[in-house]
Write an enzyme that holds these catalytic residues in place. Structure first.
Site, PDB file in Angstrom:
ATOM      1  N   ASN A 102     -59.615 -33.304  46.655  1.00 56.16           N
ATOM      2  CA  ASN A 102     -61.028 -32.932  46.578  1.00 56.16           C
ATOM      3  C   ASN A 102     -61.437 -32.933  45.107  1.00 56.16           C
ATOM      4  O   ASN A 102     -61.180 -31.983  44.374  1.00 56.16           O
ATOM      5  CB  ASN A 102     -61.246 -31.553  47.206  1.00 56.16           C
ATOM      6  CG  ASN A 102     -62.718 -31.202  47.346  1.00 56.16           C
ATOM      7  OD1 ASN A 102     -63.580 -31.842  46.756  1.00 56.16           O
ATOM      8  ND2 ASN A 102     -63.001 -30.178  48.140  1.00 56.16           N
ATOM      9  N   ASN A 110     -69.950 -32.012  47.239  1.00 60.65           N
ATOM     10  CA  ASN A 110     -70.256 -32.807  48.425  1.00 60.65           C
ATOM     11  C   ASN A 110     -69.449 -32.367  49.655  1.00 60.65           C
ATOM     12  O   ASN A 110     -69.388 -33.095  50.643  1.00 60.65           O
ATOM     13  CB  ASN A 110     -70.049 -34.310  48.156  1.00 60.65           C
ATOM     14  CG  ASN A 110     -68.601 -34.652  47.793  1.00 60.65           C
ATOM     15  OD1 ASN A 110     -67.681 -33.914  48.125  1.00 60.65           O
ATOM     16  ND2 ASN A 110     -68.405 -35.764  47.106  1.00 60.65           N
ATOM     17  N   ASP A 111     -68.827 -31.192  49.580  1.00 61.83           N
ATOM     18  CA  ASP A 111     -68.023 -30.728  50.719  1.00 61.83           C
ATOM     19  C   ASP A 111     -68.862 -30.599  51.989  1.00 61.83           C
ATOM     20  O   ASP A 111     -68.413 -30.923  53.086  1.00 61.83           O
ATOM     21  CB  ASP A 111     -67.377 -29.378  50.396  1.00 61.83           C
ATOM     22  CG  ASP A 111     -66.222 -29.510  49.419  1.00 61.83           C
ATOM     23  OD1 ASP A 111     -65.838 -30.660  49.111  1.00 61.83           O
ATOM     24  OD2 ASP A 111     -65.716 -28.472  48.956  1.00 61.83           O
ATOM     25  N   GLY A 153     -62.358 -31.917  52.789  1.00 57.74           N
ATOM     26  CA  GLY A 153     -63.054 -32.026  51.513  1.00 57.74           C
ATOM     27  C   GLY A 153     -62.578 -33.105  50.569  1.00 57.74           C
ATOM     28  O   GLY A 153     -63.147 -33.282  49.481  1.00 57.74           O
ATOM     29  N   ASP A 170     -62.259 -36.649  48.801  1.00 61.61           N
ATOM     30  CA  ASP A 170     -63.378 -37.557  48.557  1.00 61.61           C
ATOM     31  C   ASP A 170     -63.005 -38.677  47.591  1.00 61.61           C
ATOM     32  O   ASP A 170     -61.851 -38.779  47.139  1.00 61.61           O
ATOM     33  CB  ASP A 170     -64.589 -36.785  48.038  1.00 61.61           C
ATOM     34  CG  ASP A 170     -64.262 -35.863  46.855  1.00 61.61           C
ATOM     35  OD1 ASP A 170     -63.310 -36.159  46.120  1.00 61.61           O
ATOM     36  OD2 ASP A 170     -64.957 -34.847  46.684  1.00 61.61           O
ATOM     37  N   ASP A 209     -58.883 -52.744  61.839  1.00 64.31           N
ATOM     38  CA  ASP A 209     -58.493 -51.769  62.853  1.00 64.31           C
ATOM     39  C   ASP A 209     -58.556 -52.376  64.255  1.00 64.31           C
ATOM     40  O   ASP A 209     -59.411 -53.210  64.544  1.00 64.31           O
ATOM     41  CB  ASP A 209     -59.450 -50.573  62.753  1.00 64.31           C
ATOM     42  CG  ASP A 209     -59.111 -49.456  63.711  1.00 64.31           C
ATOM     43  OD1 ASP A 209     -58.006 -48.918  63.597  1.00 64.31           O
ATOM     44  OD2 ASP A 209     -59.962 -49.121  64.557  1.00 64.31           O
ATOM     45  N   GLU A 244     -54.321 -55.002  62.773  1.00 63.17           N
ATOM     46  CA  GLU A 244     -53.511 -54.030  63.504  1.00 63.17           C
ATOM     47  C   GLU A 244     -53.357 -54.482  64.948  1.00 63.17           C
ATOM     48  O   GLU A 244     -54.319 -54.547  65.692  1.00 63.17           O
ATOM     49  CB  GLU A 244     -54.172 -52.648  63.461  1.00 63.17           C
ATOM     50  CG  GLU A 244     -53.389 -51.600  64.240  1.00 63.17           C
ATOM     51  CD  GLU A 244     -54.203 -50.354  64.562  1.00 63.17           C
ATOM     52  OE1 GLU A 244     -53.600 -49.281  64.714  1.00 63.17           O
ATOM     53  OE2 GLU A 244     -55.447 -50.458  64.676  1.00 63.17           O
TER      54      GLU A 244
END
Length: 608
Positions: free
Chosen positions: A133, A138-139, A158, A160, A325, A354
């Site tokens: 974090n 920006n949490d 949190g 980032d 993905d 994947e």
């Protein structure tokens, strides 16, 4: 009176301008190999307006409407002669007139010939929310309901973009050369949004991670350290709260007309010569979960949207590669078109798909250069090597004295590499963000963990390590993704220990951190590990061994699963080891003529 009419006209124009809610992409580049661009325009009754473009080098070819009047798709051609600037899209309807702008940019120098990641690299996989974090401001963000809650396994913790940026030196010093964060795009979901795979805006970074500008700065900082950056791409599904889910362009924009129908996960249907169409449809058109609508790439507007979005991010952020993905869950005709479009623009880029299958025949189907019986053409250079991952875990856990067990499975898996178009481009790994931690899978046996890492870092392919594996992270025996993706020590203010500062770690964490660091930094200069040939010998007496060699150097890697040390009989390997050879241990730099492998251990030796 004239003044009043003028004011009414201005109000009308402003009102109309506000009706355009989405204009995607909002920017593009001059000099792309494919000069065509399709812009999605979304706004109240936008299809009722006429569109024109008057800009040198940019031609409006056509506009297309859908059953929803709130959408308009504009096809344009951008000539190489066009100049950078803002291209005005003129909208008119009776007396109502307005314009919206497409920003046209010059490409970066050598953008088309950028080099992707390859076997000389080592990929570091990060869960951004759990790594560090760096910006507590920006949490929590207004309008984003999934608030910070570190006590919840599936809550946001949190981490980032700033947290990653601040710890790039750690990543570089450890010996990693490429960074792969899980998706950073907006995930405006009510809960469990931390993982990133339920994207709600494909052109916007989630504000709880940072801004688009911070993302650009992160990639720039990565490149300053001679590292590479991979974007995690999701083609199969979006988040249920994606903005278009509240106003779909058409009934066929989302599979099953936007209604949840689960996939059957039968990936073999994609190449099964006897497949029932019903099974194939369930596989590619079914949803993963109710929170992730399955996008319909058979819709040509959706297909163009996804192709352009991928190219936009590569060009916009100066990316070095992609990871895709849930690759086989998308429509395979689209996947061929998508992969070709990306590789046409960036021939040296690397992309890995994947395909979670332990069977090589299933994985190999999707690799570029593969000659498939059904004639299917893929342009995807790399695949995740789940078959080797499975063989490695079973091979390390099982008793080698049992028939058909143990490291024989690794030997057998590698012996099937002929099934691939290019096995050296596969991405190898011990664990990842979707499975239990390798240390847990191996019964928390430190020596087996070291063996597994040594094999992944020295066999053919492109190795990847999941953050925290360098500290022997554990996880519950029963899979829990929220706990698998645990917080990195030192990433949060007040943490008592820090992997980044190498402070107050447990003895095991310190030992593993040092082990991985030494191994990876040695690997950087070991060209035979990058591009050399591989020669292996069938396991016997608990020993599995192979050589990596090229014209410059030769390395001997030996694994001993038994609880007794083993003195190697050099005559058994005379076809590769020259007479009177000496051996230098890559960890100690000591030279020896007799090779002894410790009990339940391994050696990496340079043959001289």
């Amino acid at each position: 009176m004239k003044k009043i009419l003028f004011i009414l006209l201005i109000l009308s124009l402003n009102s109309f301008a506000q009706e355009i809610q989405h204009f995607e992409p909002s920017s593009w580049w001059i000099g792309m190999k494919n000069p065509k661009l399709q812009v999605l325009i979304h706004g109240k009754d936008i299809s009722a307006y006429s569109l024109s473009i008057n800009y040198p080098g940019v031609k409006l070819v056509k506009t297309s409407k859908t059953e929803n009047p709130n959408y308009l798709f504009a096809d344009v051609i951008i000539s190489p002669a066009a100049k950078a600037g803002k291209v005005p899209f003129h909208f008119s309807k009776g007396n109502q007139k307005s314009e919206y702008f497409l920003e046209l940019k010059n490409r970066k120098a050598n953008s088309a010939t950028r080099e992707g990641y390859g076997p000389k690299d080592v990929i570091y996989l990060i869960t951004p929310d759990r790594f560090a974090n760096g910006n507590t401001a920006n949490d929590n963000v207004d309008g984003y309901p999934d608030a910070l809650n570190r006590k919840r396994d599936y809550g946001r913790h949190g981490g980032d973009i700033e947290g990653i940026r601040k710890n790039l030196d750690y990543i570089s010093e450890m010996g990693f050369t490429t960074i792969w964060p899980m998706p950073l795009e907006e995930n405006k979901m009510k809960e469990a949004s931390y993982h990133g795979y339920a994207i709600t805006d494909f052109y916007k970074i989630d504000p709880r991670y940072g801004t688009n500008e911070e993302y650009l700065n992160l990639v720039k900082e990565v490149k300053k350290r001679n590292l590479k950056f991979i974007r995690d791409v999701v083609l199969n599904h979006c988040g249920l709260n994606h903005w278009w889910m509240h106003d779909l362009p058409s009934k066929d924009w989302i599979n099953n007309e936007g209604k949840f129908t689960p996939t059957n996960h039968q990936r073999e249907t994609m190449h099964d010569p006897y497949v029932a169409q019903a099974d194939l449809d369930k596989m590619t058109q079914g949803w993963f979960v109710t929170a992730m609508p399955d996008m319909n790439q058979r819709n040509p507007f959706m297909a163009n949207y996804l192709i352009q979005n991928t190219i936009w991010w590569i060009e916009y952020a100066d990316l070095d590669g992609l990871r895709i993905d849930t690759y086989p869950y998308s429509d395979k005709t689209f996947l061929s078109k998508w992969s070709k479009a990306v590789m046409d623009e960036y021939p040296k880029l690397n992309m890995v798909g994947e395909e979670w299958s332990t069977r090589q025949a299933v994985t190999a189907y999707w690799q570029q250069g593969q000659k498939n019986e059904d004639g299917y053409m893929s342009y995807l250079p790399s695949m995740m090597d789940f078959p080797l991952n499975n063989a490695l875990i079973e091979g390390l856990k099982e008793n080698d004295k049992d028939w058909g067990k143990g490291m024989l499975k690794v030997y057998q898996c590698l012996s099937d590499d002929y099934l691939y178009a290019d096995a050296n481009k596969l991405v190898t790994f011990c664990d990842n963000h979707d499975m239990n931690r390798i240390y847990t899978q191996l019964g928390e046996d430190k020596e087996l963990l070291k063996m597994g890492l040594a094999l992944v870092f020295t066999t053919r392919g492109i190795p990847q390590l999941f953050y925290g594996t360098e500290l022997a992270f554990t996880s519950p025996l029963e899979r829990n993704d929220g706990l698998i993706r645990a917080d990195m020590p030192g990433g949060w203010e007040g943490d008592k220990s820090s992997v980044f500062k190498n402070e107050n770690l447990t003895p095991l964490q310190s030992e593993m951190r040092a082990f991985v660091k030494q191994l990876l930094n040695w690997r950087k200069a070991a060209t035979a590990i990058h591009d050399g040939k591989l020669l292996h010998f069938a396991p016997h007496d608990g020993i599995y061994t192979y050589f990596r060699y090229n014209a410059k150097e030769k390395f001997w890697i030996i694994f001993n699963k038994y609880d007794k040390e083993k003195t190697m009989n050099l005559a058994d390997y005379k076809e590769i080891i020259p007479a009177n050879a000496t051996f230098e241990d890559v960890f100690t730099a000591k030279t020896e003529t007799t090779v002894i492998v410790p009990a339940k251990g391994f050696r990496i030796l340079k043959v001289k």
